[in-house]
Scaffold this motif. Structure first.
Motif, PDB file in Angstrom:
ATOM      1  N   SER A  69      57.736  39.959  56.587  1.00 53.54           N
ATOM      2  CA  SER A  69      58.507  40.186  55.364  1.00 53.54           C
ATOM      3  C   SER A  69      59.989  39.922  55.561  1.00 53.54           C
ATOM      4  N   TYR A  92      52.697  47.976  46.528  1.00 49.51           N
ATOM      5  CA  TYR A  92      53.666  46.989  46.999  1.00 49.51           C
ATOM      6  C   TYR A  92      53.214  45.622  46.502  1.00 49.51           C
ATOM      7  N   ARG A 150      54.035  41.437  46.012  1.00 47.13           N
ATOM      8  CA  ARG A 150      54.788  40.296  46.549  1.00 47.13           C
ATOM      9  C   ARG A 150      54.431  39.026  45.781  1.00 47.13           C
ATOM     10  N   LYS A 177      50.441  35.369  44.858  1.00 46.76           N
ATOM     11  CA  LYS A 177      50.796  36.713  44.405  1.00 46.76           C
ATOM     12  C   LYS A 177      49.849  37.716  45.056  1.00 46.76           C
ATOM     13  N   TYR A 200      49.177  42.177  45.931  1.00 46.84           N
ATOM     14  CA  TYR A 200      49.613  43.574  45.893  1.00 46.84           C
ATOM     15  C   TYR A 200      48.654  44.404  46.725  1.00 46.84           C
ATOM     16  N   PHE A 253      61.446  48.136  49.480  1.00 47.38           N
ATOM     17  CA  PHE A 253      61.059  46.922  48.764  1.00 47.38           C
ATOM     18  C   PHE A 253      61.270  47.018  47.258  1.00 47.38           C
ATOM     19  N   PRO A 258      59.876  38.390  44.261  1.00 48.61           N
ATOM     20  CA  PRO A 258      59.394  38.217  45.638  1.00 48.61           C
ATOM     21  C   PRO A 258      58.880  39.520  46.251  1.00 48.61           C
ATOM     22  N   ASN A 259      59.554  40.643  45.965  1.00 46.50           N
ATOM     23  CA  ASN A 259      59.115  41.955  46.436  1.00 46.50           C
ATOM     24  C   ASN A 259      59.438  42.997  45.375  1.00 46.50           C
TER      25      ASN A 259
END
Length: 350
Positions: A91, A170, A172, A214, A216, A240, A263-264
């Motif tokens: 990351s 989370y 991304r 994508k 999560y 994040f 992105p995050n």
């Protein structure tokens, strides 16, 4: 008093203990009485005692030993811990130096990095993280740290209860030209290999029309230390979240991407946004426990990754701080509702 008591308790007469500054016990400072002491041999001989001190204090700064290269740094890690780990599910931009030793981060020097726990978003993560000051910055460049046990205690239980099942999400989005792309994050250009990793690590995913990925994942917020049993605020929920970034970066991202394209970002476990006042309270808990020290060339900082968070301050001038990680652990071994299992370094399965 501290020097004599600890030296006696741990039978370590060849070193001395210090406080980094008055009334600041984190990190504990260990210095050799004789500067010719070989840190690798000394570390191997005192491995058990070092582990006990690390569990008690959370972080140890080894200062005054002769650590002259990344190779010596890596040898020291393996003398007091286990084999140095590779950097997976990346990351942060880092460059390999030698073996599994990396630059601590390649983020721009004018950007602060908020306190966080290394790779807590992974199902498996390092229990130990080490930093080596190859060259101190002309000014700034501290590696601030904070006790995750105290952070947990600072967070209002009512606020913690807003996170259902003690978890957060989370999210991304790996864009080809923004942040870390998926090829860098997973160290492969093979989509099937990435999909296999994602499935095995309980990460939801979809591919976009522009080649973006994508994802999560839902992860716990609180862990119980496998040795001490103490509750730790061990997560990336604050780090994040887009609101933790500096104002300029926030504005750039929010004007360029929709919420689900950032992105995050982090959310409640059901995907709903976390209120600004909740994020403010979480950041305040970290910052209230934040402590800093000035790097000196040759310093080695050893952290229990679960007990102590870390970050990076802005700096000027050349700065080289290297990082190495060790001792794989699993969320199944430490999440607060299941603490019967030991670290994966001791047992192959839980």
């Amino acid at each position: 008093m501290m020097q004599s008591n600890l030296a006696k308790r741990y039978s370590m007469d060849d070193i001395e203990f210090e406080l980094i500054q008055q009334d600041q016990c984190l990190p504990l400072v260990i210095k050799p009485i004789d500067s010719s002491v070989d840190i690798v041999k000394w570390g191997e001989s005192n491995k058990v005692r070092i582990k006990e001190l690390l569990t008690e204090y959370g972080g140890i700064l080894f200062r005054g030993f002769k650590v002259s290269s990344s190779d010596v740094f890596e040898d020291f890690i393996e003398s007091v811990s286990s084999s140095v780990l590779s950097y997976t599910e990346r990351s942060s931009p880092r460059s390999a130096v030698s073996g599994n030793i990396y630059t601590s981060t390649d983020h721009p020097e004018d950007k602060e990095i908020f306190l966080h726990s290394e790779q807590s978003y992974n199902l498996q993560f390092p229990m130990r993280i080490f930093f080596y000051c190859e060259k101190a910055a002309r000014s700034g460049g501290a590696t601030p740290i904070a006790d995750a046990r105290k952070i947990f205690q600072r967070i209002d239980p009512q606020l913690r209860s807003q996170f259902k099942e003690n978890a957060y999400r989370y999210s991304r989005c790996f864009w080809p030209m923004m942040g870390i792309n998926w090829q860098t994050a997973f160290q492969t250009s093979d989509k099937q290999s990435v999909e296999k990793y994602l499935q095995e690590n309980q990460i939801n995913f979809e591919w976009g029309s522009l080649g973006e990925l994508k994802t999560y994942q839902t992860r716990p917020l609180v862990a119980e230390h496998p040795d001490s049993g103490e509750k730790c605020w061990f997560n990336h929920c604050t780090f994040f979240n887009v609101s933790t970034l500096d104002t300029q970066t926030q504005e750039m991202l929010l004007s360029s991407f929709a919420q689900d394209e950032l992105p995050n970002n982090t959310y409640y476990s059901d995907g709903t946004p976390i209120e600004p006042e909740v994020m403010d309270a979480l950041r305040e808990a970290y910052l209230s426990e934040k402590v800093e020290f000035e790097w000196q060339q040759g310093d080695v900082l050893m952290l229990d990754n679960m007990l102590v968070t870390h970050g990076r301050g802005t700096f000027e001038g050349d700065r080289s701080v290297l990082v190495g990680m060790s001792e794989v652990c699993s969320w199944e071994a430490v999440k607060s509702e299941n603490i019967d299992c030991k670290s994966l370094r001791d047992r192959e399965k839980c």
